[in-house]
Design an enzyme around this catalytic site. Structure first.
Site, PDB file in Angstrom:
ATOM      1  N   ARG A   1      50.001  41.341  33.150  1.00 24.21           N
ATOM      2  CA  ARG A   1      49.743  42.155  34.322  1.00 24.21           C
ATOM      3  C   ARG A   1      50.934  42.032  35.249  1.00 24.21           C
ATOM      4  NH1 ARG A   1      47.833  39.274  39.007  1.00 24.21           N
ATOM      5  NH2 ARG A   1      46.915  41.186  39.797  1.00 24.21           N
TER       6      ARG A   1
ATOM      7  N   GLU B   1      56.132  40.195  39.893  1.00 27.73           N
ATOM      8  CA  GLU B   1      55.817  39.135  38.934  1.00 27.73           C
ATOM      9  C   GLU B   1      55.271  39.760  37.656  1.00 27.73           C
ATOM     10  OE1 GLU B   1      54.418  35.810  42.262  1.00 27.73           O
ATOM     11  OE2 GLU B   1      52.924  36.736  40.956  1.00 27.73           O
TER      12      GLU B   1
ATOM     13  N   TYR C   1      48.000  39.360  54.271  1.00 25.40           N
ATOM     14  CA  TYR C   1      47.989  38.294  53.253  1.00 25.40           C
ATOM     15  C   TYR C   1      49.360  38.128  52.602  1.00 25.40           C
ATOM     16  CZ  TYR C   1      47.148  35.892  48.854  1.00 25.40           C
ATOM     17  OH  TYR C   1      47.245  35.022  47.793  1.00 25.40           O
ATOM     18  N   LYS C   2      50.039  39.236  52.364  1.00 24.45           N
ATOM     19  CA  LYS C   2      51.335  39.165  51.704  1.00 24.45           C
ATOM     20  C   LYS C   2      52.462  38.789  52.680  1.00 24.45           C
ATOM     21  CE  LYS C   2      50.211  42.444  47.974  1.00 24.45           C
ATOM     22  NZ  LYS C   2      50.667  41.804  46.738  1.00 24.45           N
TER      23      LYS C   2
ATOM     24  N   TYR D   1      44.137  46.008  44.671  1.00 27.76           N
ATOM     25  CA  TYR D   1      43.898  45.029  43.613  1.00 27.76           C
ATOM     26  C   TYR D   1      42.961  45.611  42.566  1.00 27.76           C
ATOM     27  CZ  TYR D   1      45.586  41.416  46.890  1.00 27.76           C
ATOM     28  OH  TYR D   1      46.325  40.650  47.748  1.00 27.76           O
TER      29      TYR D   1
ATOM     30  N   HIS E   1      42.136  30.903  43.739  1.00 25.17           N
ATOM     31  CA  HIS E   1      42.207  32.293  44.205  1.00 25.17           C
ATOM     32  C   HIS E   1      41.473  32.511  45.534  1.00 25.17           C
ATOM     33  CE1 HIS E   1      43.330  33.833  40.005  1.00 25.17           C
ATOM     34  NE2 HIS E   1      44.268  34.275  40.816  1.00 25.17           N
TER      35      HIS E   1
ATOM     36  N   ASN F   1      52.137  41.767  39.310  1.00 25.67           N
ATOM     37  CA  ASN F   1      51.752  41.521  40.689  1.00 25.67           C
ATOM     38  C   ASN F   1      53.018  41.706  41.524  1.00 25.67           C
ATOM     39  OD1 ASN F   1      49.925  40.672  42.773  1.00 25.67           O
ATOM     40  ND2 ASN F   1      51.004  38.709  42.812  1.00 25.67           N
TER      41      ASN F   1
HETATM   42  C1  HEM Z   1      46.990  35.329  43.633  1.00 26.11           C
HETATM   43  C2  HEM Z   1      47.190  31.942  40.207  1.00 26.11           C
HETATM   44  C3  HEM Z   1      45.374  35.005  36.954  1.00 26.11           C
HETATM   45  C4  HEM Z   1      44.808  38.248  40.470  1.00 26.11           C
HETATM   46  C5  HEM Z   1      47.155  34.128  42.988  1.00 26.11           C
HETATM   47  C6  HEM Z   1      47.612  32.916  43.623  1.00 26.11           C
HETATM   48  C7  HEM Z   1      47.672  31.981  42.645  1.00 26.11           C
HETATM   49  C8  HEM Z   1      47.245  32.578  41.418  1.00 26.11           C
HETATM   50  C9  HEM Z   1      48.113  30.520  42.800  1.00 26.11           C
HETATM   51  C10 HEM Z   1      47.993  32.720  45.096  1.00 26.11           C
HETATM   52  C11 HEM Z   1      46.740  32.363  45.865  1.00 26.11           C
HETATM   53  C12 HEM Z   1      47.081  31.868  47.264  1.00 26.11           C
HETATM   54  O1  HEM Z   1      47.234  32.694  48.185  1.00 26.11           O
HETATM   55  O2  HEM Z   1      47.186  30.637  47.441  1.00 26.11           O
HETATM   56  C13 HEM Z   1      46.746  32.497  39.027  1.00 26.11           C
HETATM   57  C14 HEM Z   1      46.716  31.803  37.759  1.00 26.11           C
HETATM   58  C15 HEM Z   1      46.204  32.655  36.845  1.00 26.11           C
HETATM   59  C16 HEM Z   1      45.914  33.893  37.541  1.00 26.11           C
HETATM   60  C17 HEM Z   1      47.190  30.368  37.507  1.00 26.11           C
HETATM   61  C18 HEM Z   1      46.032  32.377  35.379  1.00 26.11           C
HETATM   62  C19 HEM Z   1      44.921  32.208  34.807  1.00 26.11           C
HETATM   63  C20 HEM Z   1      45.036  36.144  37.627  1.00 26.11           C
HETATM   64  C21 HEM Z   1      44.412  37.300  37.049  1.00 26.11           C
HETATM   65  C22 HEM Z   1      44.243  38.208  38.054  1.00 26.11           C
HETATM   66  C23 HEM Z   1      44.773  37.626  39.249  1.00 26.11           C
HETATM   67  C24 HEM Z   1      44.046  37.450  35.582  1.00 26.11           C
HETATM   68  C25 HEM Z   1      43.638  39.591  38.049  1.00 26.11           C
HETATM   69  C26 HEM Z   1      43.495  40.357  37.106  1.00 26.11           C
HETATM   70  C27 HEM Z   1      45.413  37.756  41.607  1.00 26.11           C
HETATM   71  C28 HEM Z   1      45.599  38.524  42.811  1.00 26.11           C
HETATM   72  C29 HEM Z   1      46.251  37.691  43.712  1.00 26.11           C
HETATM   73  C30 HEM Z   1      46.422  36.423  43.046  1.00 26.11           C
HETATM   74  C31 HEM Z   1      45.173  39.971  43.045  1.00 26.11           C
HETATM   75  C32 HEM Z   1      46.772  38.076  45.108  1.00 26.11           C
HETATM   76  C33 HEM Z   1      48.254  38.401  44.925  1.00 26.11           C
HETATM   77  C34 HEM Z   1      48.977  39.087  46.059  1.00 26.11           C
HETATM   78  O3  HEM Z   1      48.391  39.875  46.807  1.00 26.11           O
HETATM   79  O4  HEM Z   1      50.192  38.884  46.167  1.00 26.11           O
HETATM   80  N1  HEM Z   1      46.918  33.900  41.653  1.00 26.11           N
HETATM   81  N2  HEM Z   1      46.261  33.758  38.857  1.00 26.11           N
HETATM   82  N3  HEM Z   1      45.239  36.382  38.965  1.00 26.11           N
HETATM   83  N4  HEM Z   1      45.910  36.501  41.766  1.00 26.11           N
HETATM   84 FE1  HEM Z   1      46.041  35.125  40.328  1.00 26.11          FE
END
Ligand code: HEM
Length: 343
Positions: free
Chosen positions: A223, A265, A316-317, A37, A193, A225
């Site tokens: 970005r 994504e 986690y994934k 990350y 988060h 993901n």
């Molecule tokens: C995961 C929403 C922006 C980094 C997630 C999750 C949600 C989410 C709902 C899943 C959490 C869970 O396990 O329940 C959002 C929304 C954003 C946003 C609505 C808009 C503002 C960002 C940004 C970053 C980020 C700007 C980093 C630069 C991550 C990471 C994960 C994550 C690293 C874990 C993903 C994975 O391992 O698959 N986010 N996020 N997010 N988000 Fe965001």
């Protein structure tokens, strides 16, 4: 029309596939042989003609089928589309951004005519031809966010900005990687988060929030993901876990190439003009392992990324059950050659 829309499904018989010409434009998410990350946010500039980054909202061969799948999810569970009362203006901002962008970027598919408050919108692939008064929600069959959200690929969250934080106060979420709008609605950036491992300690979310709070209008960011999904299923929501969770037990060395899909994504961030909210499109691209490895540099790199993935991320994934056999299967595509940074 320039795009041949595929007639395909993301459930039951799973006829989804990428046509050969679509494979090279997949947003492969790994610029290095290892993955961790980071605050990987960059300007959402138009890049590479034909790539998913060429236009504001990418339209591809899966558009019509994805919109059909969204309609099925919403018919089954209206809770996948929710907006708190103060988010109506943001919904109209979303309508404007999508219609203006699509009519500009795909004039053969979408047409928008603006005459004062009177808007005329034509969406040829979905056979929609509507006239409405901009800002008057009674002129639409549903909330403006839902109206346009049913016409644009990817999930969409809309974040209200107040008290130095972002609040998940609206969204149309039917193709999520195991998170729930119904659970998260009304939460702030750190709250939704909370389940993510390691990233909090690395300061990823503090930096990301700081960046987003000062996101200017007209300068969107993006970005990538990623995760993996068994079968090309868009709706992997917690609400429907009983339908897709057991799929993880069906993976074998023989079927892994067709069953496991790399799920990427393309996330973008847009400041909206009237509401000052942030629109957060989460555009999902799916590609079977058999398709990924048609590009030798992707197969080689994916093996190394998967082999060395931190156990916390494997867990986690949701990859634990089939991660070892995937690494073994991918190893046949890794000749050990050095790779250079970039995609
Ligand atoms: C995961 C929403 C922006 C980094 C997630 C999750 C949600 C989410 C709902 C899943 C959490 C869970 O396990 O329940 C959002 C929304 C954003 C946003 C609505 C808009 C503002 C960002 C940004 C970053 C980020 C700007 C980093 C630069 C991550 C990471 C994960 C994550 C690293 C874990 C993903 C994975 O391992 O698959 N986010 N996020 N997010 N988000 Fe965001």
């Amino acid at each position: 029309m320039t795009i041949q829309f595929r007639n395909e499904t993301f459930r039951n018989d799973f006829t989804y596939a990428n046509s050969p010409g679509n494979i090279p434009r997949f947003p492969f998410p790994f610029p290095e042989d290892v993955y961790m990350y980071s605050t990987n946010v960059e300007p959402h500039h138009a890049t590479r003609a034909g790539s998913p980054f060429e236009h504001a909202f990418d339209v591809d061969e899966h558009y019509v089928a994805e919109m059909k799948d969204r309609a099925l999810v919403l018919a089954d569970d209206p809770g996948r589309c929710q907006a708190l009362p103060h988010m109506e203006t943001a919904g109209w901002d979303f309508v404007e951004l999508v219609m203006v962008s699509k009519a500009r970027d795909y004039p053969d598919l979408f047409e928008l005519t603006i005459d004062g408050d009177r808007w005329h919108w034509i969406n040829k692939p979905l056979q929609i031809d509507d006239t409405f008064i901009f800002g008057d929600s009674s002129a639409l069959p549903c909330h403006p966010m839902e109206y346009i959200g049913r016409q644009v690929q990817g999930d969409h969250a809309i974040l209200d900005q107040r008290d130095g934080n972002l609040w998940l106060d609206a969204g149309i979420i039917t193709a999520q990687a195991d998170w729930s709008l119904d659970f998260d609605v009304g939460m702030n950036f750190f709250e939704w988060h909370a389940p993510v491992p390691l990233a909090h300690e690395l300061g990823v979310f503090q930096r990301a929030l700081k960046f987003l709070l000062s996101l200017p209008q007209g300068q969107p960011s993006r970005r990538l993901n990623w995760t993996l999904t068994v079968n090309p299923r868009l709706d992997t929501s917690p609400e429907n876990y009983p339908k897709w969770g057991p799929d993880r037990t069906t993976v074998t060395p023989e079927n892994i190439g067709e069953k496991i899909h790399l799920r990427v994504e393309l996330q973008t961030f847009w400041r909206l003009p009237r509401s000052n909210a942030i629109l957060f499109p989460i555009r999902t691209y799916l590609m079977a392992m058999n398709e990924v490895v048609t590009q030798p540099k992707w197969g080689r790199r994916l093996h190394r990324v998967m082999r060395d993935l931190r156990p916390e991320l494997v867990e986690y994934k949701g990859l634990s059950r089939y991660h070892p056999i995937l690494v073994e299967w991918l190893s046949q595509f890794d000749d050990g050659a050095p790779t250079s940074p970039g995609i």
